[in-house]
Design a protein around this motif. Structure first.
Motif, PDB file in Angstrom:
ATOM      1  N   THR A  32       0.791  -1.424  -0.008  1.00 55.65           N
ATOM      2  CA  THR A  32      -0.018  -0.052   0.035  1.00 55.65           C
ATOM      3  C   THR A  32       0.764   1.335  -0.122  1.00 55.65           C
ATOM      4  OG1 THR A  32      -1.622  -1.197   1.186  1.00 55.65           O
ATOM      5  CG2 THR A  32      -1.929   1.227   1.335  1.00 55.65           C
ATOM      6  N   ILE A  33       1.737   1.399   0.916  1.00 52.57           N
ATOM      7  CA  ILE A  33       2.775   2.419   0.973  1.00 52.57           C
ATOM      8  C   ILE A  33       4.099   2.037   1.775  1.00 52.57           C
ATOM      9  CG2 ILE A  33       1.872   3.169   3.350  1.00 52.57           C
ATOM     10  CD1 ILE A  33       2.374   6.046   2.234  1.00 52.57           C
ATOM     11  N   TRP A  34       5.115   2.667   1.111  1.00 55.78           N
ATOM     12  CA  TRP A  34       6.481   2.220   1.732  1.00 55.78           C
ATOM     13  C   TRP A  34       7.288   3.444   1.719  1.00 55.78           C
ATOM     14  CZ3 TRP A  34      10.833   2.902  -0.895  1.00 55.78           C
ATOM     15  CH2 TRP A  34      10.509   3.222  -2.300  1.00 55.78           C
ATOM     16  N   GLU A  48       3.760  -1.174   4.257  1.00 59.44           N
ATOM     17  CA  GLU A  48       2.363  -1.353   4.966  1.00 59.44           C
ATOM     18  C   GLU A  48       1.475  -1.704   3.792  1.00 59.44           C
ATOM     19  OE1 GLU A  48      -1.482   1.105   6.560  1.00 59.44           O
ATOM     20  OE2 GLU A  48       0.501   2.076   6.693  1.00 59.44           O
ATOM     21  N   GLY A  49       0.969  -2.872   3.932  1.00 61.81           N
ATOM     22  CA  GLY A  49      -0.188  -3.597   3.177  1.00 61.81           C
ATOM     23  C   GLY A  49      -0.274  -5.203   3.568  1.00 61.81           C
ATOM     24  N   THR A  50      -0.425  -5.635   2.415  1.00 66.66           N
ATOM     25  CA  THR A  50      -0.886  -7.280   2.501  1.00 66.66           C
ATOM     26  C   THR A  50       0.243  -8.087   2.035  1.00 66.66           C
ATOM     27  OG1 THR A  50      -1.993  -7.381   0.512  1.00 66.66           O
ATOM     28  CG2 THR A  50      -3.307  -6.865   2.686  1.00 66.66           C
ATOM     29  N   ALA A  51       1.298  -7.582   1.033  1.00 68.43           N
ATOM     30  CA  ALA A  51       2.508  -8.372   1.001  1.00 68.43           C
ATOM     31  C   ALA A  51       3.312  -9.036   1.928  1.00 68.43           C
ATOM     32  CB  ALA A  51       3.265  -7.108   0.230  1.00 68.43           C
ATOM     33  N   SER A  52       3.578 -10.250   1.877  1.00 68.21           N
ATOM     34  CA  SER A  52       4.378 -10.883   2.842  1.00 68.21           C
ATOM     35  C   SER A  52       5.671 -10.158   3.119  1.00 68.21           C
ATOM     36  CB  SER A  52       4.562 -12.546   2.440  1.00 68.21           C
ATOM     37  OG  SER A  52       5.301 -12.609   1.482  1.00 68.21           O
TER      38      SER A  52
END
Length: 71
Positions: A32-34, A48-52
């Motif tokens: 989502t954001i980094w 931030e987000g759903t990536a592992s």
């Protein structure tokens, strides 16, 4: 899947390095954001987000940088 915040120590240490890793992180599904804090001694990358965690580490390594999880 809920969004999470992952933190990593890296060797991404300048604006040019950030530009180099940008397409890799921007293209990773689930991010989502980094951001990278190059002023922090750890060169702190937060994602931030759903990536592992493993997927984030893989793309940063593919971009040619070292990465170590902090969480």
């Amino acid at each position: 899947m809920t969004a999470t915040l992952h933190s990593f120590a890296t060797n991404i240490n300048c604006g040019s390095c950030v530009r180099s890793v940008t397409p890799f992180l921007d293209d990773l599904k689930g991010v989502t954001i980094w951001r990278v804090d190059i002023e922090d001694d750890r060169k702190l990358l937060t994602v931030e987000g759903t990536a592992s965690r493993a997927a984030i580490m893989a793309v940063v390594e593919d971009a040619g940088y070292e990465i170590e999880p902090l969480d």
